[in-house]
Design a protein around this motif. Structure first.
Motif, PDB file in Angstrom:
ATOM      1  N   ARG A   1     -21.299  93.151   9.650  1.00 10.35           N
ATOM      2  CA  ARG A   1     -22.381  92.256   9.254  1.00 10.35           C
ATOM      3  C   ARG A   1     -23.276  92.041  10.463  1.00 10.35           C
ATOM      4  O   ARG A   1     -22.804  91.856  11.589  1.00 10.35           O
ATOM      5  N   ALA A   2     -24.569  92.059  10.215  1.00  8.86           N
ATOM      6  CA  ALA A   2     -25.546  91.915  11.294  1.00  8.86           C
ATOM      7  C   ALA A   2     -25.755  90.441  11.651  1.00  8.86           C
ATOM      8  O   ALA A   2     -25.831  89.580  10.770  1.00  8.86           O
ATOM      9  N   ARG A   3     -25.878  90.208  12.952  1.00  8.14           N
ATOM     10  CA  ARG A   3     -26.213  88.891  13.479  1.00  8.14           C
ATOM     11  C   ARG A   3     -27.479  89.061  14.313  1.00  8.14           C
ATOM     12  O   ARG A   3     -27.501  89.875  15.237  1.00  8.14           O
TER      13      ARG A   3
ATOM     14  N   LEU B   1     -28.286  94.283  22.205  1.00  7.74           N
ATOM     15  CA  LEU B   1     -28.926  93.560  23.303  1.00  7.74           C
ATOM     16  C   LEU B   1     -28.781  94.336  24.606  1.00  7.74           C
ATOM     17  O   LEU B   1     -29.502  94.076  25.569  1.00  7.74           O
ATOM     18  N   ARG B   2     -27.838  95.272  24.617  1.00  5.90           N
ATOM     19  CA  ARG B   2     -27.591  96.096  25.795  1.00  5.90           C
ATOM     20  C   ARG B   2     -27.743  97.564  25.407  1.00  5.90           C
ATOM     21  O   ARG B   2     -27.397  97.947  24.296  1.00  5.90           O
ATOM     22  N   VAL B   3     -28.252  98.359  26.315  1.00  7.29           N
ATOM     23  CA  VAL B   3     -28.349  99.799  26.087  1.00  7.29           C
ATOM     24  C   VAL B   3     -27.587 100.517  27.202  1.00  7.29           C
ATOM     25  O   VAL B   3     -27.488 100.009  28.321  1.00  7.29           O
ATOM     26  N   PRO B   4     -27.023 101.675  26.896  1.00  3.67           N
ATOM     27  CA  PRO B   4     -26.242 102.394  27.918  1.00  3.67           C
ATOM     28  C   PRO B   4     -27.119 102.961  29.021  1.00  3.67           C
ATOM     29  O   PRO B   4     -28.320 103.188  28.832  1.00  3.67           O
ATOM     30  N   ALA B   5     -26.502 103.222  30.164  1.00  2.90           N
ATOM     31  CA  ALA B   5     -27.205 103.840  31.289  1.00  2.90           C
ATOM     32  C   ALA B   5     -27.162 105.362  31.205  1.00  2.90           C
ATOM     33  O   ALA B   5     -28.018 106.044  31.760  1.00  2.90           O
ATOM     34  N   THR B   6     -26.141 105.899  30.499  1.00  2.00           N
ATOM     35  CA  THR B   6     -25.990 107.347  30.365  1.00  2.00           C
ATOM     36  C   THR B   6     -25.724 107.678  28.906  1.00  2.00           C
ATOM     37  O   THR B   6     -25.471 106.792  28.091  1.00  2.00           O
ATOM     38  N   LYS B   7     -25.745 108.989  28.603  1.00  2.00           N
ATOM     39  CA  LYS B   7     -25.521 109.445  27.237  1.00  2.00           C
ATOM     40  C   LYS B   7     -25.160 110.921  27.261  1.00  2.00           C
ATOM     41  O   LYS B   7     -25.411 111.603  28.245  1.00  2.00           O
ATOM     42  N   PRO B   8     -24.618 111.437  26.160  1.00  2.09           N
ATOM     43  CA  PRO B   8     -24.438 112.886  26.067  1.00  2.09           C
ATOM     44  C   PRO B   8     -25.799 113.586  26.070  1.00  2.09           C
ATOM     45  O   PRO B   8     -26.795 113.041  25.585  1.00  2.09           O
TER      46      PRO B   8
ATOM     47  N   MET C   1     -30.089  91.940  17.954  1.00  4.41           N
ATOM     48  CA  MET C   1     -29.030  92.149  16.965  1.00  4.41           C
ATOM     49  C   MET C   1     -27.682  92.519  17.589  1.00  4.41           C
ATOM     50  O   MET C   1     -27.617  93.250  18.565  1.00  4.41           O
ATOM     51  N   VAL C   2     -26.638  92.004  16.955  1.00  7.95           N
ATOM     52  CA  VAL C   2     -25.256  92.379  17.232  1.00  7.95           C
ATOM     53  C   VAL C   2     -24.582  92.546  15.876  1.00  7.95           C
ATOM     54  O   VAL C   2     -24.656  91.648  15.031  1.00  7.95           O
ATOM     55  N   ASP C   3     -23.957  93.698  15.646  1.00  9.90           N
ATOM     56  CA  ASP C   3     -23.183  93.927  14.424  1.00  9.90           C
ATOM     57  C   ASP C   3     -21.736  93.564  14.710  1.00  9.90           C
ATOM     58  O   ASP C   3     -21.139  94.075  15.661  1.00  9.90           O
TER      59      ASP C   3
END
Length: 195
Positions: free
Chosen positions: A173-175, A130-137, A158-160
């Motif tokens: 398990r996926a929710r 539900l959330r995505v990061p603001a930065t990444k490698p 989805m949240v695992d």
């Protein structure tokens, strides 16, 4: 390694944990890739409260921010069941991790970025799409949300929820949209290099 004798009629998690901890990385990956849907579902239930996990199980505390840690995975889908989840600490003093899914169908589903944080249940960890990061490698693919395109069908809502099995192995398990679905997977952390 075939450890099915430890899974029937009931899961012997202490013995399974000991064997997994003593195996090398390739042995652990080979073992988890032999676990089918029934086995993964049994493991998930058996692992409730067994080995409490933290963010350090996904990215060891000794790792620098943006240093990738790979977890090899096996899910319960009928095809494309082998994948990787790649994790790292974000820059700064965040109390979360970031990551994405590295897999064959990434060209269609997108990278499936997520944020990792402790679950509401003590000793469990949530991989939160539900959330995505603001930065990444720099080497990771461009960040995309999970609300558009074909990726929405896979990762949207989805949240695992992850539980610990051994030092390197966790089961999830996926929710979707707040409800658990019949989809499980196992992860095996590859010990990262520190350079």
């Amino acid at each position: 390694m075939n450890v099915n004798v430890l899974l029937e009629p009931a899961v012997d998690l202490p013995r399974l944990q000991k064997i997994l901890d003593e195996l090398g990385h390739l042995g652990r990956v080979d073992t988890i890739r032999g676990w089918d849907k029934k086995t993964q579902a049994q493991l998930y239930e058996a692992a409730r409260g067994f080995r409490l996990i933290t963010l350090d199980d996904f990215v060891p505390s000794s790792m620098e921010p943006l240093h990738e840690v790979i977890h090899h995975g096996k899910n319960t889908l009928p095809s494309f069941s082998h994948f990787q989840k790649r994790f790292c600490k974000p820059e700064g003093d965040a109390k979360e991790l970031i990551g994405y899914n590295h897999q064959q169908m990434q060209w269609a589903t997108g990278p499936g970025y997520f944020v990792v944080h402790p679950s509401e249940t003590e000793g469990e960890v949530d991989i939160d799409y539900l959330r995505v990061p603001a930065t990444k490698p720099a080497a990771w693919p461009p960040i995309k949300d999970n609300d558009h395109g074909f990726g929405r069908l896979v990762y949207g809502g989805m949240v695992d929820v992850m539980r610990g099995v051994s030092q390197h192995v966790s089961v999830g398990r996926a929710r979707k949209n707040g409800k658990f679905i019949d989809a499980w997977f196992v992860l095996c952390r590859e010990d990262p290099t520190t350079n």
